[in-house]
Design an enzyme around this catalytic site. Structure first.
Site, PDB file in Angstrom:
ATOM      1  N   SER A  38       3.034   3.529   5.392  1.00  0.00           N
ATOM      2  CA  SER A  38       2.113   4.589   5.663  1.00  0.00           C
ATOM      3  C   SER A  38       2.934   5.689   6.067  1.00  0.00           C
ATOM      4  CB  SER A  38       1.081   4.186   6.750  1.00  0.00           C
ATOM      5  OG  SER A  38       1.898   4.095   7.784  1.00  0.00           O
ATOM      6  N   ASN A  52      -2.158  -5.310   6.358  1.00  0.00           N
ATOM      7  CA  ASN A  52      -1.359  -4.529   7.490  1.00  0.00           C
ATOM      8  C   ASN A  52      -1.708  -5.205   8.767  1.00  0.00           C
ATOM      9  OD1 ASN A  52       0.278  -3.142   9.337  1.00  0.00           O
ATOM     10  ND2 ASN A  52      -0.485  -1.151   8.363  1.00  0.00           N
ATOM     11  N   GLY A  90      -8.592  -3.045   9.227  1.00  0.00           N
ATOM     12  CA  GLY A  90      -8.651  -3.592  10.407  1.00  0.00           C
ATOM     13  C   GLY A  90      -9.262  -4.720  10.505  1.00  0.00           C
ATOM     14  N   GLY A 139      -7.206  -5.490   3.585  1.00  0.00           N
ATOM     15  CA  GLY A 139      -7.241  -6.893   3.158  1.00  0.00           C
ATOM     16  C   GLY A 139      -7.096  -8.045   4.506  1.00  0.00           C
ATOM     17  N   ASN A 186      -4.024  -4.814  -0.248  1.00  0.00           N
ATOM     18  CA  ASN A 186      -3.034  -4.314   1.149  1.00  0.00           C
ATOM     19  C   ASN A 186      -3.346  -5.143   2.444  1.00  0.00           C
ATOM     20  OD1 ASN A 186      -2.848  -2.559  -1.017  1.00  0.00           O
ATOM     21  ND2 ASN A 186      -2.918  -0.867   0.408  1.00  0.00           N
ATOM     22  N   ASP A 217       1.970   4.397   1.102  1.00  0.00           N
ATOM     23  CA  ASP A 217       0.717   3.908   1.384  1.00  0.00           C
ATOM     24  C   ASP A 217       0.040   5.242   2.011  1.00  0.00           C
ATOM     25  OD1 ASP A 217      -1.370   2.275   1.561  1.00  0.00           O
ATOM     26  OD2 ASP A 217      -0.946   1.682   3.712  1.00  0.00           O
ATOM     27  N   HIS A 248      -7.934  -2.380  -0.323  1.00  0.00           N
ATOM     28  CA  HIS A 248      -7.205  -2.145   0.987  1.00  0.00           C
ATOM     29  C   HIS A 248      -8.212  -2.700   2.116  1.00  0.00           C
ATOM     30  CE1 HIS A 248      -4.671   1.583   0.265  1.00  0.00           C
ATOM     31  NE2 HIS A 248      -5.081   1.091  -1.072  1.00  0.00           N
TER      32      HIS A 248
HETATM   33  P1  13P Z   1      -5.579  -4.015   7.009  1.00  0.00           P
HETATM   34  O1  13P Z   1      -4.901  -3.199   8.216  1.00  0.00           O
HETATM   35  O2  13P Z   1      -7.023  -4.220   7.064  1.00  0.00           O
HETATM   36  O3  13P Z   1      -4.715  -5.134   6.326  1.00  0.00           O
HETATM   37  O4  13P Z   1      -5.305  -2.947   5.694  1.00  0.00           O
HETATM   38  C1  13P Z   1      -4.042  -2.494   5.267  1.00  0.00           C
HETATM   39  C2  13P Z   1      -4.243  -1.397   4.275  1.00  0.00           C
HETATM   40  O5  13P Z   1      -5.241  -1.234   3.602  1.00  0.00           O
HETATM   41  C3  13P Z   1      -3.055  -0.544   4.102  1.00  0.00           C
HETATM   42  O6  13P Z   1      -3.202   0.494   3.109  1.00  0.00           O
END
Ligand code: 13P
Length: 287
Positions: free
Chosen positions: A47, A235, A183, A213, A233, A79, A211
């Site tokens: 990001s 994170n 999140g 995920g 995605n 990203d 996104h």
């Molecule tokens: P999460 O933090 O929900 O896994 O989403 C990550 C994301 O979509 C990054 O672009």
């Protein structure tokens, strides 16, 4: 194989490639170790905050070195880049496969204009572009508050608007919004797979990404992959694994100052999460 080739393969063989955000070196090692163990293609992504922390040149070197050392396909994505200028900077580096121009904060005409500009720059270098029309809510953190689903629904993608956006901008990957949110939340809304199917029907030649995920039950992610998602995605779940492992190690070793002596174990905690995602996404053994 290019990123386009990989997503075409994913589309044809009904799997998705995990796009994992990189906060730090332990998370990076966790991701690529998992991909190596599972013989899976993987995408690492940064990001603006994450890319700013590493520095573009450093992160490119890190990924290029890992491609050589680990001998697995590691795709590189910028990203949620909010500006054409940031996309341009990534495209100018050798090593990027994909840039995500996130113009969802702009009005639609400005978003199309920016995305079109990025597409022209990126395609000239064989890089693919992801676009975002409908603002994906949340943030990659652990949220305590409940989601107001009625409010969330207002931002879901509309297939007709999506078609116009994709046709006029020329983007390759469309970030679909259909119940996904960045999140983790106490109650995760169900994905609207019927809507996703309509979006795919309107965009048969466009790759679709999921996104936000983290926190979505595996069966729902797999239904989304069946309905056309080729990039997922992740994170927050990596951040949780990293932080929990770090806190545990510091608690167990209050007198240790050589923190890197824990780093391998922390990376492996992240790796376990990524291995599980790779199984869910069906990309295991596809490298
Ligand atoms: P999460 O933090 O929900 O896994 O989403 C990550 C994301 O979509 C990054 O672009």
């Amino acid at each position: 194989m290019t990123a386009r080739d990989w997503f075409e393969k994913a589309q044809k063989e009904n799997f998705a490639i995990g796009a994992f955000n990189v906060d730090n070196l332990e998370i990076f090692k966790g991701i690529i170790t998992a991909a190596k163990n599972k013989n899976s293609p993987v995408m690492v992504e940064f990001s603006p905050g994450e890319a700013g922390y590493f520095g573009l040149k450093n992160l490119v070197d890190m990924v290029v070195n890992a491609r050589e050392e680990y001998k697995i396909p590691i795709l590189l994505n910028l990203d949620h880049s909010k500006t054409v200028q940031d996309c341009r900077a990534a495209i100018a580096q050798p090593g990027f496969d994909d840039v995500h121009f996130d113009g969802s904060h702009l009005d639609v005409e400005e978003n199309i204009k920016g995305a079109k500009e990025v597409v022209a720059l990126a395609h000239a270098k064989g890089i693919i572009v992801e676009g975002e029309l409908d603002k994906l809510g949340g943030s990659s953190e652990v949220h305590d508050e409940e989601i107001d689903e009625a409010v969330l629904r207002q931002s879901y993608s509309d297939p007709k608007r999506a078609l116009r956006f994709v046709s006029e901008s020329g983007i390759d990957i469309f970030a679909a919004v259909f119940g996904n949110i960045h999140g983790t939340f106490p109650t995760q809304p169900d994905l609207d797979i019927a809507l996703l199917t309509q979006i795919k029907g309107a965009l048969p030649d466009t790759f679709l990404s999921l996104h936000g995920g983290s926190g979505i039950p595996a069966v729902q992610v797999q239904s989304a992959i069946k309905a056309g998602i080729v990039k997922v995605n992740i994170n927050t779940e990596l951040r949780i694994a990293y932080r929990d492992a770090l806190v545990e190690k510091l608690g167990e070793n209050p007198k240790e100052y050589k923190i890197y002596s824990f780093s391998e174990e922390i990376a492996m905690a992240v790796s376990a999460v990524v291995e599980n995602k790779i199984e869910v996404f069906g990309s295991s053994g596809k490298a």
